[in-house]
Design a protein around this motif. Structure first.
Motif, PDB file in Angstrom:
ATOM      1  N   GLY A  70      45.056  18.566  32.087  1.00 30.63           N
ATOM      2  CA  GLY A  70      44.378  17.383  31.564  1.00 30.63           C
ATOM      3  C   GLY A  70      43.038  17.062  32.185  1.00 30.63           C
ATOM      4  O   GLY A  70      42.411  16.077  31.816  1.00 30.63           O
ATOM      5  N   GLY A  71      42.589  17.878  33.149  1.00 33.03           N
ATOM      6  CA  GLY A  71      41.314  17.600  33.781  1.00 33.03           C
ATOM      7  C   GLY A  71      41.312  16.250  34.475  1.00 33.03           C
ATOM      8  O   GLY A  71      42.334  15.783  34.987  1.00 33.03           O
ATOM      9  N   MET A  72      40.152  15.579  34.470  1.00 34.09           N
ATOM     10  CA  MET A  72      40.023  14.311  35.175  1.00 34.09           C
ATOM     11  C   MET A  72      40.976  13.251  34.647  1.00 34.09           C
ATOM     12  O   MET A  72      41.461  12.392  35.392  1.00 34.09           O
ATOM     13  N   LYS A  73      41.306  13.294  33.337  1.00 34.45           N
ATOM     14  CA  LYS A  73      42.202  12.297  32.757  1.00 34.45           C
ATOM     15  C   LYS A  73      43.634  12.451  33.266  1.00 34.45           C
ATOM     16  O   LYS A  73      44.435  11.528  33.172  1.00 34.45           O
ATOM     17  N   GLU A  74      43.962  13.640  33.788  1.00 31.40           N
ATOM     18  CA  GLU A  74      45.295  13.877  34.337  1.00 31.40           C
ATOM     19  C   GLU A  74      45.449  13.224  35.704  1.00 31.40           C
ATOM     20  O   GLU A  74      46.569  12.929  36.141  1.00 31.40           O
ATOM     21  N   ALA A  75      44.332  12.992  36.384  1.00 28.06           N
ATOM     22  CA  ALA A  75      44.359  12.399  37.719  1.00 28.06           C
ATOM     23  C   ALA A  75      44.560  10.892  37.631  1.00 28.06           C
ATOM     24  O   ALA A  75      44.279  10.259  36.611  1.00 28.06           O
ATOM     25  N   GLU A  76      45.040  10.299  38.715  1.00 30.84           N
ATOM     26  CA  GLU A  76      45.275   8.856  38.754  1.00 30.84           C
ATOM     27  C   GLU A  76      43.967   8.075  38.626  1.00 30.84           C
ATOM     28  O   GLU A  76      43.935   6.971  38.099  1.00 30.84           O
ATOM     29  N   SER A  77      42.891   8.653  39.129  1.00 26.49           N
ATOM     30  CA  SER A  77      41.585   7.998  39.103  1.00 26.49           C
ATOM     31  C   SER A  77      40.520   9.069  39.309  1.00 26.49           C
ATOM     32  O   SER A  77      40.821  10.185  39.738  1.00 26.49           O
ATOM     33  N   PRO A  78      39.260   8.753  38.999  1.00 28.61           N
ATOM     34  CA  PRO A  78      38.188   9.711  39.298  1.00 28.61           C
ATOM     35  C   PRO A  78      38.154  10.084  40.776  1.00 28.61           C
ATOM     36  O   PRO A  78      37.846  11.222  41.132  1.00 28.61           O
ATOM     37  N   TYR A  79      38.493   9.129  41.633  1.00 28.42           N
ATOM     38  CA  TYR A  79      38.484   9.391  43.068  1.00 28.42           C
ATOM     39  C   TYR A  79      39.561  10.407  43.441  1.00 28.42           C
ATOM     40  O   TYR A  79      39.335  11.329  44.235  1.00 28.42           O
ATOM     41  N   ALA A  80      40.759  10.251  42.839  1.00 28.25           N
ATOM     42  CA  ALA A  80      41.846  11.192  43.100  1.00 28.25           C
ATOM     43  C   ALA A  80      41.468  12.584  42.587  1.00 28.25           C
ATOM     44  O   ALA A  80      41.800  13.603  43.208  1.00 28.25           O
ATOM     45  N   TYR A  81      40.780  12.614  41.449  1.00 28.47           N
ATOM     46  CA  TYR A  81      40.342  13.906  40.899  1.00 28.47           C
ATOM     47  C   TYR A  81      39.391  14.606  41.863  1.00 28.47           C
ATOM     48  O   TYR A  81      39.565  15.802  42.171  1.00 28.47           O
ATOM     49  N   LEU A  82      38.391  13.893  42.335  1.00 26.49           N
ATOM     50  CA  LEU A  82      37.396  14.505  43.223  1.00 26.49           C
ATOM     51  C   LEU A  82      38.043  15.010  44.507  1.00 26.49           C
ATOM     52  O   LEU A  82      37.696  16.086  45.004  1.00 26.49           O
ATOM     53  N   GLU A  83      38.979  14.247  45.039  1.00 25.94           N
ATOM     54  CA  GLU A  83      39.655  14.640  46.280  1.00 25.94           C
ATOM     55  C   GLU A  83      40.427  15.948  46.083  1.00 25.94           C
ATOM     56  O   GLU A  83      40.336  16.868  46.902  1.00 25.94           O
ATOM     57  N   ARG A  84      41.174  16.038  44.983  1.00 24.84           N
ATOM     58  CA  ARG A  84      41.947  17.242  44.692  1.00 24.84           C
ATOM     59  C   ARG A  84      41.032  18.413  44.327  1.00 24.84           C
ATOM     60  O   ARG A  84      41.250  19.547  44.758  1.00 24.84           O
ATOM     61  N   PHE A  85      40.004  18.124  43.555  1.00 23.69           N
ATOM     62  CA  PHE A  85      39.055  19.152  43.123  1.00 23.69           C
ATOM     63  C   PHE A  85      38.436  19.870  44.319  1.00 23.69           C
ATOM     64  O   PHE A  85      38.302  21.096  44.331  1.00 23.69           O
TER      65      PHE A  85
END
Length: 448
Positions: A70-85
């Protein structure tokens, strides 16, 4: 990488996984491929699954960002996405480079988005030549540099800021990540870290052209080995040097099936306002209503792009009226629309890609910035290049219908209209000259 030995060289290009970053880097890929280089674009597995269109002569490889479904939408927040990315993507990129080493065409060079400075260290580990690609304007890059180096403190004090190579900037002419820094801590860190290790890169590629940002480019060039490679847009709109180069390529949005081009074809030259706020900005309900009413009361034709996720914000009164003056579509080919002679001005959020497209096609603008670098771009649109006007906001941060109507009339029929059109045409000529001078040619890399 000398030009005479470039043919057959394999270049890996790695954009940040967002449409506004993918577009200019993918367009640059096409120019490299047209000069005989072998080019691979690395993007996330999710984007490879959802992207529309194909890109000839460019190999696309998917790597994991930790959110493959799901890309960024799969993450809890944009911040969570960047951290995992930033944990998963480096390992995936290294695996791709290592895998390619055993083939007959190992990578020789990595062109990476400046938003991902960690990519440089991976490239150096494998002995690759490196080029950091800055997708935003040089003006914004310079502002972020000054903050990163402690030359501009946050929070900013005083009503104005004076920085080398730039005009005097009001607080709200600075990027939103700077003047409203408490609202965007992870994104502020992202843009500042572009300069974390960039001095180790063999070259900096900036998506602009010399005359557009002359003074700040001269200043930045004293600090780093800069090459300007803009405007990065399909050449059919500039000089057609790459035959049938009409589209950027990969798109994260399905173009609308509405017959907007037929609608435009029925309009007189310069009679339509094109309205679009890009792939990311979200206007509030109140702002959507004010915008709709302002466009309607201007009594000009308008083509308004409203993403499907935003359609519920369109006022019912506008939908029910079904006025022949307006057409609302979910998406369209922006370049095709901007190049149409019926378009008289572009109401825009001033994302850098949209801004440089309008400048290169000679389209006057109504600047209505929303976030990130857009406020600085809007400053240049109105006060430096003088190709448009900027809407004023009230105390609630809303552009009211009366202000929108006034801006439309100023650009479409006011006393300044002819001068704005003349300035816009001048920049259109200069953009074409930038290509003729080699702004987007393989020789930008010949000294690496």
């Amino acid at each position: 990488m000398k030009e005479e030995g470039a043919r057959g060289t394999h270049v890996l290009v790695f954009p940040f996984p967002a449409q506004g970053h993918i577009n200019p880097m993918l367009q640059f890929c096409k120019r490299l491929a047209s000069k005989g280089l072998k080019v691979t674009l690395a993007t996330t597995l999710f984007i490879t699954k959802i992207a529309h269109n194909e890109v000839s002569n460019i190999r696309v490889e998917g790597i994991s960002d930790g959110f493959d479904e799901g890309g960024m939408k799969e993450a809890e927040s944009p911040y969570a996405y960047l951290e995992r990315f930033q944990i998963v993507a480096p390992q995936s990129l290294a695996e791709l480079i290592e895998k390619q080493e055993s083939s007959g065409y190992p990578f020789r060079c990595l062109i990476y988005d400046s938003m991902m400075p960690w990519a440089l260290e991976i490239a150096k580990r494998f002995g690759l030549v490196t080029a950091s690609f800055f997708t935003q304007s040089c003006a914004n890059d310079a502002i972020y540099y000054n903050v990163k180096k402690g030359l501009l403190s946050i929070p900013v004090e005083g009503p104005t800021v004076s920085l080398p190579g730039l005009p005097i900037l009001g607080i709200h002419d600075l990027p939103a990540f700077i003047y409203n820094w408490e609202s965007y801590p992870p994104f502020l860190e992202l843009v500042l870290n572009q300069f974390q290790n960039v001095e180790k890169a063999d070259c900096l590629l900036i998506n602009t052209f010399d005359k557009l940002e002359d003074e700040v480019l001269k200043w930045m060039s004293k600090l780093y080995p800069i090459k300007t490679i803009g405007p990065t847009m399909p050449l059919i709109y500039l000089d057609n040097r790459v035959e049938d180069d009409k589209d950027y390529g990969l798109s994260l949005f399905q173009p609308s099936k509405e017959t907007y081009m037929d609608w435009l074809n029925m309009r007189e030259a310069g009679s339509v306002i094109y309205v679009s706020f890009g792939s990311f900005a979200e206007l509030g309900d109140e702002q959507m209503e004010e915008l709709a009413l302002g466009l309607k009361s201007s009594n000009h034709y308008f083509l308004w792009v409203v993403r499907k996720s935003e359609e519920n914000k369109i006022p019912k009164s506008l939908v029910e009226a079904k006025s022949e003056k307006g057409l609302v579509v979910a998406w369209c080919s922006q370049l095709e629309v901007l190049a149409h002679n019926a378009v008289g001005c572009f109401m825009t959020h001033c994302g850098w890609n949209s801004t440089i497209e309008a400048v290169s096609l000679g389209v006057p603008m109504i600047a209505m910035p929303q976030l990130a670098d857009q406020t600085t771009n809007a400053k240049f649109v109105e006060d430096v290049w003088e190709v448009g006007v900027r809407v004023k906001l009230d105390e609630k941060g809303i552009a009211r219908r009366e202000e929108i109507e006034q801006c439309v009339k100023e650009v479409m029929e006011g006393d300044r209209r002819e001068q704005i059109k003349k300035n816009a045409f001048r920049w259109k000529v200069l953009a074409k000259e930038a290509v003729d001078e080699g702004g987007i040619q393989i020789r930008t890399l010949k000294n690496l």
